[in-house]
Structure formats: C-alpha cells, structure tokens
Design a protein around this motif. Sequence first.
Motif, PDB file in Angstrom:
ATOM      1  N   MET A 102       0.834  -1.207   0.000  1.00 42.50           N
ATOM      2  CA  MET A 102       0.000   0.000   0.000  1.00 42.50           C
ATOM      3  C   MET A 102       0.869   1.259   0.000  1.00 42.50           C
ATOM      4  SD  MET A 102      -3.006  -1.126   2.676  1.00 42.50           S
ATOM      5  CE  MET A 102      -3.905   0.434   2.593  1.00 42.50           C
ATOM      6  N   GLU A 103       1.948   1.238   0.768  1.00 37.81           N
ATOM      7  CA  GLU A 103       2.860   2.380   0.805  1.00 37.81           C
ATOM      8  C   GLU A 103       3.508   2.606  -0.560  1.00 37.81           C
ATOM      9  OE1 GLU A 103       4.148   2.394   5.509  1.00 37.81           O
ATOM     10  OE2 GLU A 103       5.319   1.166   4.114  1.00 37.81           O
ATOM     11  N   GLU A 104       3.872   1.524  -1.241  1.00 40.19           N
ATOM     12  CA  GLU A 104       4.436   1.631  -2.591  1.00 40.19           C
ATOM     13  C   GLU A 104       3.422   2.274  -3.532  1.00 40.19           C
ATOM     14  OE1 GLU A 104       5.780  -2.215  -3.971  1.00 40.19           O
ATOM     15  OE2 GLU A 104       7.074  -2.482  -2.227  1.00 40.19           O
ATOM     16  N   ALA A 105       2.174   1.821  -3.454  1.00 39.01           N
ATOM     17  CA  ALA A 105       1.119   2.361  -4.323  1.00 39.01           C
ATOM     18  C   ALA A 105       0.874   3.836  -4.016  1.00 39.01           C
ATOM     19  CB  ALA A 105      -0.173   1.557  -4.148  1.00 39.01           C
ATOM     20  N   ALA A 106       0.872   4.194  -2.746  1.00 42.47           N
ATOM     21  CA  ALA A 106       0.663   5.591  -2.347  1.00 42.47           C
ATOM     22  C   ALA A 106       1.807   6.464  -2.852  1.00 42.47           C
ATOM     23  CB  ALA A 106       0.526   5.700  -0.830  1.00 42.47           C
ATOM     24  N   SER A 107       3.014   5.972  -2.737  1.00 40.63           N
ATOM     25  CA  SER A 107       4.183   6.716  -3.201  1.00 40.63           C
ATOM     26  C   SER A 107       4.112   6.934  -4.711  1.00 40.63           C
ATOM     27  CB  SER A 107       5.456   5.958  -2.834  1.00 40.63           C
ATOM     28  OG  SER A 107       6.588   6.645  -3.286  1.00 40.63           O
ATOM     29  N   ALA A 108       3.712   5.904  -5.444  1.00 44.03           N
ATOM     30  CA  ALA A 108       3.592   6.003  -6.905  1.00 44.03           C
ATOM     31  C   ALA A 108       2.533   7.029  -7.302  1.00 44.03           C
ATOM     32  CB  ALA A 108       3.261   4.638  -7.500  1.00 44.03           C
ATOM     33  N   LYS A 109       1.525   7.205  -6.448  1.00 46.48           N
ATOM     34  CA  LYS A 109       0.454   8.162  -6.733  1.00 46.48           C
ATOM     35  C   LYS A 109       0.740   9.541  -6.135  1.00 46.48           C
ATOM     36  CE  LYS A 109      -3.170   4.683  -6.948  1.00 46.48           C
ATOM     37  NZ  LYS A 109      -4.582   4.438  -6.743  1.00 46.48           N
ATOM     38  N   GLY A 110       1.855   9.660  -5.432  1.00 47.72           N
ATOM     39  CA  GLY A 110       2.217  10.935  -4.826  1.00 47.72           C
ATOM     40  C   GLY A 110       1.336  11.307  -3.641  1.00 47.72           C
ATOM     41  N   LEU A 111       0.818  10.313  -2.937  1.00 47.30           N
ATOM     42  CA  LEU A 111      -0.077  10.551  -1.808  1.00 47.30           C
ATOM     43  C   LEU A 111       0.694  10.595  -0.497  1.00 47.30           C
ATOM     44  CD1 LEU A 111      -2.942   8.098  -2.793  1.00 47.30           C
ATOM     45  CD2 LEU A 111      -2.896  10.576  -3.106  1.00 47.30           C
ATOM     46  N   ASP A 112       0.252  11.453   0.394  1.00 48.63           N
ATOM     47  CA  ASP A 112       0.840  11.584   1.719  1.00 48.63           C
ATOM     48  C   ASP A 112      -0.045  10.826   2.708  1.00 48.63           C
ATOM     49  OD1 ASP A 112       2.485  12.403   3.782  1.00 48.63           O
ATOM     50  OD2 ASP A 112       1.555  14.384   3.953  1.00 48.63           O
ATOM     51  N   VAL A 113       0.321   9.587   3.002  1.00 53.07           N
ATOM     52  CA  VAL A 113      -0.473   8.749   3.898  1.00 53.07           C
ATOM     53  C   VAL A 113       0.429   8.050   4.904  1.00 53.07           C
ATOM     54  CG1 VAL A 113      -2.316   8.294   2.223  1.00 53.07           C
ATOM     55  CG2 VAL A 113      -0.383   6.749   2.340  1.00 53.07           C
ATOM     56  N   LYS A 114      -0.168   7.719   6.027  1.00 53.58           N
ATOM     57  CA  LYS A 114       0.492   6.871   7.009  1.00 53.58           C
ATOM     58  C   LYS A 114      -0.353   5.608   7.102  1.00 53.58           C
ATOM     59  CE  LYS A 114       1.896   6.201  11.709  1.00 53.58           C
ATOM     60  NZ  LYS A 114       1.945   6.614  13.071  1.00 53.58           N
ATOM     61  N   ILE A 115       0.286   4.472   6.932  1.00 57.61           N
ATOM     62  CA  ILE A 115      -0.422   3.190   6.952  1.00 57.61           C
ATOM     63  C   ILE A 115       0.292   2.282   7.945  1.00 57.61           C
ATOM     64  CG2 ILE A 115      -1.224   1.247   5.560  1.00 57.61           C
ATOM     65  CD1 ILE A 115      -0.660   3.098   3.064  1.00 57.61           C
ATOM     66  N   TRP A 116      -0.482   1.676   8.837  1.00 56.25           N
ATOM     67  CA  TRP A 116       0.109   0.742   9.785  1.00 56.25           C
ATOM     68  C   TRP A 116      -0.887  -0.358  10.116  1.00 56.25           C
ATOM     69  CZ3 TRP A 116      -2.392   5.055  11.150  1.00 56.25           C
ATOM     70  CH2 TRP A 116      -3.110   5.101  12.335  1.00 56.25           C
ATOM     71  N   ALA A 117      -0.338  -1.461  10.610  1.00 55.72           N
ATOM     72  CA  ALA A 117      -1.162  -2.630  10.942  1.00 55.72           C
ATOM     73  C   ALA A 117      -0.939  -3.027  12.390  1.00 55.72           C
ATOM     74  CB  ALA A 117      -0.809  -3.795  10.024  1.00 55.72           C
ATOM     75  N   VAL A 118      -2.022  -3.478  13.008  1.00 57.07           N
ATOM     76  CA  VAL A 118      -1.959  -3.945  14.394  1.00 57.07           C
ATOM     77  C   VAL A 118      -2.813  -5.201  14.538  1.00 57.07           C
ATOM     78  CG1 VAL A 118      -1.575  -1.643  15.363  1.00 57.07           C
ATOM     79  CG2 VAL A 118      -3.902  -2.494  15.117  1.00 57.07           C
ATOM     80  N   ALA A 119      -2.604  -5.896  15.638  1.00 64.11           N
ATOM     81  CA  ALA A 119      -3.443  -7.039  15.979  1.00 64.11           C
ATOM     82  C   ALA A 119      -4.808  -6.526  16.428  1.00 64.11           C
ATOM     83  CB  ALA A 119      -2.792  -7.850  17.098  1.00 64.11           C
ATOM     84  N   GLN A 120      -5.810  -7.377  16.322  1.00 62.10           N
ATOM     85  CA  GLN A 120      -7.187  -6.958  16.608  1.00 62.10           C
ATOM     86  C   GLN A 120      -7.352  -6.341  17.991  1.00 62.10           C
ATOM     87  OE1 GLN A 120      -9.236 -10.704  16.057  1.00 62.10           O
ATOM     88  NE2 GLN A 120      -9.446 -10.995  18.248  1.00 62.10           N
ATOM     89  N   PRO A 129     -11.364  -9.992   0.244  1.00 64.12           N
ATOM     90  CA  PRO A 129     -10.556 -11.205   0.383  1.00 64.12           C
ATOM     91  C   PRO A 129      -9.627 -11.476  -0.797  1.00 64.12           C
ATOM     92  CG  PRO A 129     -12.850 -11.653   0.933  1.00 64.12           C
ATOM     93  CD  PRO A 129     -12.791 -10.267   0.394  1.00 64.12           C
ATOM     94  N   VAL A 130     -10.064 -11.162  -2.006  1.00 61.07           N
ATOM     95  CA  VAL A 130      -9.218 -11.383  -3.185  1.00 61.07           C
ATOM     96  C   VAL A 130      -8.025 -10.436  -3.160  1.00 61.07           C
ATOM     97  CG1 VAL A 130      -9.125 -11.321  -5.705  1.00 61.07           C
ATOM     98  CG2 VAL A 130     -11.133 -12.288  -4.566  1.00 61.07           C
ATOM     99  N   ALA A 131      -8.275  -9.155  -2.888  1.00 56.74           N
ATOM    100  CA  ALA A 131      -7.187  -8.177  -2.806  1.00 56.74           C
ATOM    101  C   ALA A 131      -6.238  -8.542  -1.665  1.00 56.74           C
ATOM    102  CB  ALA A 131      -7.747  -6.770  -2.604  1.00 56.74           C
ATOM    103  N   TYR A 132      -6.799  -9.009  -0.562  1.00 57.68           N
ATOM    104  CA  TYR A 132      -5.991  -9.415   0.593  1.00 57.68           C
ATOM    105  C   TYR A 132      -5.093 -10.598   0.225  1.00 57.68           C
ATOM    106  CZ  TYR A 132      -5.001 -10.506   5.518  1.00 57.68           C
ATOM    107  OH  TYR A 132      -4.392 -10.735   6.715  1.00 57.68           O
ATOM    108  N   GLY A 133      -5.698 -11.610  -0.405  1.00 57.14           N
ATOM    109  CA  GLY A 133      -4.956 -12.819  -0.789  1.00 57.14           C
ATOM    110  C   GLY A 133      -3.870 -12.542  -1.810  1.00 57.14           C
ATOM    111  N   ARG A 134      -4.121 -11.600  -2.695  1.00 55.52           N
ATOM    112  CA  ARG A 134      -3.142 -11.237  -3.728  1.00 55.52           C
ATOM    113  C   ARG A 134      -2.148 -10.190  -3.241  1.00 55.52           C
ATOM    114  NH1 ARG A 134      -7.137 -10.679  -8.966  1.00 55.52           N
ATOM    115  NH2 ARG A 134      -7.488 -12.908  -9.213  1.00 55.52           N
ATOM    116  N   VAL A 135      -2.354  -9.703  -2.037  1.00 56.15           N
ATOM    117  CA  VAL A 135      -1.547  -8.621  -1.467  1.00 56.15           C
ATOM    118  C   VAL A 135      -1.526  -7.449  -2.459  1.00 56.15           C
ATOM    119  CG1 VAL A 135       0.575  -8.068  -0.218  1.00 56.15           C
ATOM    120  CG2 VAL A 135      -0.144 -10.435  -0.397  1.00 56.15           C
ATOM    121  N   ASP A 136      -2.726  -7.090  -2.907  1.00 60.28           N
ATOM    122  CA  ASP A 136      -2.904  -6.017  -3.879  1.00 60.28           C
ATOM    123  C   ASP A 136      -3.005  -4.685  -3.133  1.00 60.28           C
ATOM    124  OD1 ASP A 136      -3.707  -4.227  -5.836  1.00 60.28           O
ATOM    125  OD2 ASP A 136      -5.137  -5.613  -6.760  1.00 60.28           O
ATOM    126  N   GLY A 137      -1.847  -4.104  -2.871  1.00 62.50           N
ATOM    127  CA  GLY A 137      -1.787  -2.866  -2.107  1.00 62.50           C
ATOM    128  C   GLY A 137      -2.535  -1.718  -2.746  1.00 62.50           C
TER     129      GLY A 137
END
Length: 101
Positions: A21-39, A81-89
């Motif tokens: 997702m960070e790679e995709a955001a960078s390619a689009k010139g977007l200023d985002v913060k993305i992080w993941a945590v446990a439930q 689920p498809v995007a998740y499984g493909r790791v489609d950021g």
Amino acid sequence: MKHILLACSSGMSTSLLVSKMEEAASAKGLDVKIWAVAQDKAFTELGKANVLLIGPQMRFLKKKFEKAAAEEGIPVDVIDPVAYGRVDGEAVLDKALSLLS
C-alpha cells in the motif's frame, strides 16, 4: 495526511500488505500513514486513524469495530478477500481512500 489503520488477527499477515500500500501511495504521490496492528490493539489505535480496514478473517467483528469507530467518526470496512490474498496494495489503498471521500 491520511492515516489508514489495518487490523488482523495477529498483526503479522498485513505487514506485507502495508508495504504494498505504501508503494502504491508513493507512486500516486499521496501523503499517507499506513500501519497494521493485531485486533486487540485496534481499539486503542482508532483515535489515530482516519479509516480502519479489517482483515477478511475478522469480518465477524465488523459491527464491534463500527460501534467503537462511530464515536470517532471513522469509517470501517472489511478488506476484500481477493485483494488481501493477492496482497494487492493498490486495490486496498483505493478502498481506504474511497471510504474517506
């Protein structure tokens, strides 16, 4: 800057997705913060986010997250689920951004 929080069962399976997702955001010139945590940490992190996406394996918790996020006005959805499984950021990033529109 937009803040995108991802939550999954353990916080581990989404780490690669965050990178994509960070790679995709960078390619689009977007200023985002993305992080993941446990439930269990997602509830404490909600106040730092503009949007919460939860892993498909946790879709049964969506209403619980929506209730907590409603107080902050934060949209919540399940990662496709498809995007998740493909790791489609790019697809997951686009989903998060669409929730903020």
